[in-house]
Write a protein that holds these residues in place. Sequence first.
Motif, PDB file in Angstrom:
ATOM      1  N   ILE A  73       1.137  -1.176   0.369  1.00 22.82           N
ATOM      2  CA  ILE A  73       0.228  -0.252  -0.279  1.00 22.82           C
ATOM      3  C   ILE A  73       0.793   1.420  -0.238  1.00 22.82           C
ATOM      4  O   ILE A  73       2.070   0.913   0.761  1.00 22.82           O
ATOM      5  N   ALA A  74       0.833   2.467  -0.529  1.00 25.06           N
ATOM      6  CA  ALA A  74       1.126   3.449  -0.936  1.00 25.06           C
ATOM      7  C   ALA A  74       0.129   4.437  -0.540  1.00 25.06           C
ATOM      8  O   ALA A  74      -1.087   4.899  -0.907  1.00 25.06           O
ATOM      9  N   SER A  75       0.594   5.231   0.369  1.00 25.96           N
ATOM     10  CA  SER A  75      -0.496   6.189   1.129  1.00 25.96           C
ATOM     11  C   SER A  75       0.070   7.404   0.996  1.00 25.96           C
ATOM     12  O   SER A  75       0.895   7.270   1.575  1.00 25.96           O
ATOM     13  N   ARG A  76      -0.603   8.819   1.216  1.00 24.48           N
ATOM     14  CA  ARG A  76      -0.020  10.103   1.103  1.00 24.48           C
ATOM     15  C   ARG A  76      -1.140  10.562   2.068  1.00 24.48           C
ATOM     16  O   ARG A  76      -2.616  10.678   1.639  1.00 24.48           O
ATOM     17  N   LEU A  77      -1.029  11.257   3.190  1.00 22.75           N
ATOM     18  CA  LEU A  77      -1.466  11.280   4.464  1.00 22.75           C
ATOM     19  C   LEU A  77      -1.021  12.984   4.569  1.00 22.75           C
ATOM     20  O   LEU A  77      -0.759  13.506   4.748  1.00 22.75           O
ATOM     21  N   ASN A  78      -2.221  13.599   4.762  1.00 18.27           N
ATOM     22  CA  ASN A  78      -2.106  14.999   5.207  1.00 18.27           C
ATOM     23  C   ASN A  78      -3.273  15.320   6.296  1.00 18.27           C
ATOM     24  O   ASN A  78      -3.672  14.731   7.277  1.00 18.27           O
ATOM     25  N   PHE A  79      -1.802  15.939   7.145  1.00 14.52           N
ATOM     26  CA  PHE A  79      -2.027  16.591   8.203  1.00 14.52           C
ATOM     27  C   PHE A  79      -2.140  18.456   8.724  1.00 14.52           C
ATOM     28  O   PHE A  79      -1.998  18.871   8.220  1.00 14.52           O
ATOM     29  N   ASP A  80      -3.441  18.430   9.689  1.00 14.54           N
ATOM     30  CA  ASP A  80      -3.606  20.580  10.185  1.00 14.54           C
ATOM     31  C   ASP A  80      -3.611  20.191  11.445  1.00 14.54           C
ATOM     32  O   ASP A  80      -4.832  20.040  11.884  1.00 14.54           O
ATOM     33  N   VAL A  81      -2.549  20.269  11.918  1.00 12.67           N
ATOM     34  CA  VAL A  81      -2.081  20.174  13.683  1.00 12.67           C
ATOM     35  C   VAL A  81      -1.227  21.839  14.376  1.00 12.67           C
ATOM     36  O   VAL A  81      -0.834  22.445  13.569  1.00 12.67           O
ATOM     37  N   SER A  82      -1.427  21.015  15.268  1.00 20.50           N
ATOM     38  CA  SER A  82      -0.597  22.145  16.008  1.00 20.50           C
ATOM     39  C   SER A  82       0.359  21.533  17.252  1.00 20.50           C
ATOM     40  O   SER A  82      -0.144  21.385  18.358  1.00 20.50           O
ATOM     41  N   PRO A  83       1.202  21.013  16.791  1.00 25.84           N
ATOM     42  CA  PRO A  83       1.966  20.220  18.042  1.00 25.84           C
ATOM     43  C   PRO A  83       2.547  21.211  19.413  1.00 25.84           C
ATOM     44  O   PRO A  83       2.718  22.054  19.190  1.00 25.84           O
ATOM     45  N   ARG A  84       2.591  19.919  20.512  1.00 22.40           N
ATOM     46  CA  ARG A  84       2.792  20.956  21.685  1.00 22.40           C
ATOM     47  C   ARG A  84       4.643  20.598  21.254  1.00 22.40           C
ATOM     48  O   ARG A  84       5.471  20.159  20.896  1.00 22.40           O
ATOM     49  N   GLY A  85       5.375  21.971  21.727  1.00 25.22           N
ATOM     50  CA  GLY A  85       6.501  21.797  22.006  1.00 25.22           C
ATOM     51  C   GLY A  85       7.698  22.055  20.282  1.00 25.22           C
ATOM     52  O   GLY A  85       7.411  22.557  19.497  1.00 25.22           O
ATOM     53  N   GLU A  86       8.071  21.033  20.748  1.00 25.59           N
ATOM     54  CA  GLU A  86       8.768  21.364  19.374  1.00 25.59           C
ATOM     55  C   GLU A  86       8.597  19.546  18.663  1.00 25.59           C
ATOM     56  O   GLU A  86       8.235  18.845  19.266  1.00 25.59           O
ATOM     57  N   PHE A  87       8.535  19.420  17.165  1.00 22.39           N
ATOM     58  CA  PHE A  87       8.645  18.988  16.373  1.00 22.39           C
ATOM     59  C   PHE A  87       8.904  18.216  14.936  1.00 22.39           C
ATOM     60  O   PHE A  87       9.667  19.240  14.596  1.00 22.39           O
ATOM     61  N   LEU A  88       9.532  17.543  15.341  1.00 18.69           N
ATOM     62  CA  LEU A  88      10.670  17.205  14.065  1.00 18.69           C
ATOM     63  C   LEU A  88      12.325  18.117  13.691  1.00 18.69           C
ATOM     64  O   LEU A  88      12.556  18.555  13.531  1.00 18.69           O
ATOM     65  N   GLY A  89      12.437  18.135  15.675  1.00 21.01           N
ATOM     66  CA  GLY A  89      13.427  19.247  16.084  1.00 21.01           C
ATOM     67  C   GLY A  89      13.065  20.882  15.384  1.00 21.01           C
ATOM     68  O   GLY A  89      14.282  21.097  15.734  1.00 21.01           O
ATOM     69  N   LEU A  90      11.751  21.829  15.035  1.00 20.58           N
ATOM     70  CA  LEU A  90      11.860  22.685  14.987  1.00 20.58           C
ATOM     71  C   LEU A  90      10.429  23.122  16.271  1.00 20.58           C
ATOM     72  O   LEU A  90       9.525  22.658  16.011  1.00 20.58           O
ATOM     73  N   PRO A  91      10.886  23.885  16.506  1.00 23.23           N
ATOM     74  CA  PRO A  91      10.313  24.591  17.387  1.00 23.23           C
ATOM     75  C   PRO A  91       9.003  25.294  17.108  1.00 23.23           C
ATOM     76  O   PRO A  91       8.405  26.362  17.448  1.00 23.23           O
ATOM     77  N   ILE A  92       7.714  24.362  17.280  1.00 21.36           N
ATOM     78  CA  ILE A  92       6.425  24.472  16.621  1.00 21.36           C
ATOM     79  C   ILE A  92       6.463  25.450  17.891  1.00 21.36           C
ATOM     80  O   ILE A  92       5.007  26.391  17.398  1.00 21.36           O
ATOM     81  N   ASN A  93       6.023  24.756  19.178  1.00 19.97           N
ATOM     82  CA  ASN A  93       5.097  25.325  20.121  1.00 19.97           C
ATOM     83  C   ASN A  93       3.286  26.012  19.984  1.00 19.97           C
ATOM     84  O   ASN A  93       3.304  26.767  20.278  1.00 19.97           O
ATOM     85  N   GLY A  94       2.703  24.791  18.943  1.00 18.37           N
ATOM     86  CA  GLY A  94       1.926  25.460  19.553  1.00 18.37           C
ATOM     87  C   GLY A  94       1.210  25.788  18.187  1.00 18.37           C
ATOM     88  O   GLY A  94      -0.100  26.153  17.401  1.00 18.37           O
ATOM     89  N   LYS A  95       2.081  26.266  17.152  1.00 17.56           N
ATOM     90  CA  LYS A  95       1.421  27.147  15.910  1.00 17.56           C
ATOM     91  C   LYS A  95       0.990  25.457  15.290  1.00 17.56           C
ATOM     92  O   LYS A  95       1.124  24.123  15.096  1.00 17.56           O
ATOM     93  N   ARG A  96      -0.524  26.348  13.873  1.00 17.00           N
ATOM     94  CA  ARG A  96      -0.335  25.111  13.318  1.00 17.00           C
ATOM     95  C   ARG A  96       0.077  24.723  12.218  1.00 17.00           C
ATOM     96  O   ARG A  96       0.897  26.001  11.702  1.00 17.00           O
ATOM     97  N   VAL A  97       0.593  23.976  11.719  1.00 16.27           N
ATOM     98  CA  VAL A  97       1.248  23.843  10.629  1.00 16.27           C
ATOM     99  C   VAL A  97       0.307  22.514   9.605  1.00 16.27           C
ATOM    100  O   VAL A  97      -0.279  22.034  10.639  1.00 16.27           O
TER     101      VAL A  97
END
Length: 128
Positions: A73-97
């Motif tokens: 199976i091959a799938s492309r998943l889409n996310f519209d989220v607001s991670p807490r703190g760091e996400f994948l080493g990036l300072p997201i801190n609740g910002k919507r990505v």
Amino acid sequence: MTQTKLADLYHGYIDCLNRQDWAHLGDFVHADVTYNATLVGLAGYRAMLERDFREIPDLVFRIQLLVVDPPTIASRLNFDVSPRGEFLGLPINGKRVVFDENVFYEVIDGKFAHVWSVIDKAAIERQV
């Protein structure tokens, strides 16, 4: 497994994730599952997903594209989220990505045994 049954299995798996129904994760994921070529086992895979939901409280898996070629199976998943703190080493801190993940699965004995994931980190970096 036919294309239709494999697609149904995948939709059931995504539903299981979105409900955080960890008791039934083993219905979809092989006991000896690998993730990006590393043996994590069902317990490790579950722990990874539980951590994702703790760090991203509004996490929802949305299937954008699904290609089924048994046993793959091959799938492309889409996310519209607001991670807490760091996400994948990036300072997201609740910002919507908004970003996508390309995931490939190999099914053995009716369960996802091998999972390869590539997250579009560049898309996230452009939003930070």
